[in-house]
Enzyme design. Structure first.
Site, PDB file in Angstrom:
ATOM      1  CB  CYS A  31     -21.099 -30.670 -25.609  1.00 20.66           C
ATOM      2  SG  CYS A  31     -22.609 -30.412 -26.460  1.00 20.66           S
ATOM      3  CB  CYS A  34     -21.627 -27.253 -26.679  1.00 23.71           C
ATOM      4  SG  CYS A  34     -22.879 -28.141 -25.444  1.00 23.71           S
TER       5      CYS A  34
END
Length: 105
Positions: A31, A34
């Protein structure tokens, strides 16, 4: 204080039974947002001792994110006294994250 890594097995001990509020970051290796928010949370963790910053890899730990209805990442939840009291999603700048944490505490 450094961020801690939480698993499905340690969630109750590390988060629900913690002696301070816990900001739990649900993330995954793949991600992009993230990875952007990770260093920001590390910084906040180093500057504050009134809150524990924790991370949980959703790929390795599917139970807890499912239990809390995490559908997109990064999702951050604040737990106080064993209860989820605040949620935010997506990568945010440090000032905005700090303000969100302050408003929940």
């Amino acid at each position: 204080m450094a961020t801690i890594t939480v698993t499905d097995e340690t969630f109750e001990q590390d988060v629900l039974n913690a002696d301070k509020p816990v900001v739990l970051d649900f993330w995954a290796q793949w991600c992009g947002p993230c990875k952007m928010i990770g260093p920001v949370l590390e910084e906040i963790s180093g500057e504050r001792d009134d809150v524990i910053i924790a991370k949980m890899d959703i790929d390795a730990n599917p139970e807890t994110p499912t239990k809390f209805g995490v559908r997109s990442i990064p999702t951050l939840l604040i737990f106080k006294g064993g209860e989820s009291v605040a949620t935010t999603m997506g990568a945010k700048p440090k000032a905005q994250l700090s303000q969100w944490i302050d408003s929940a505490l």
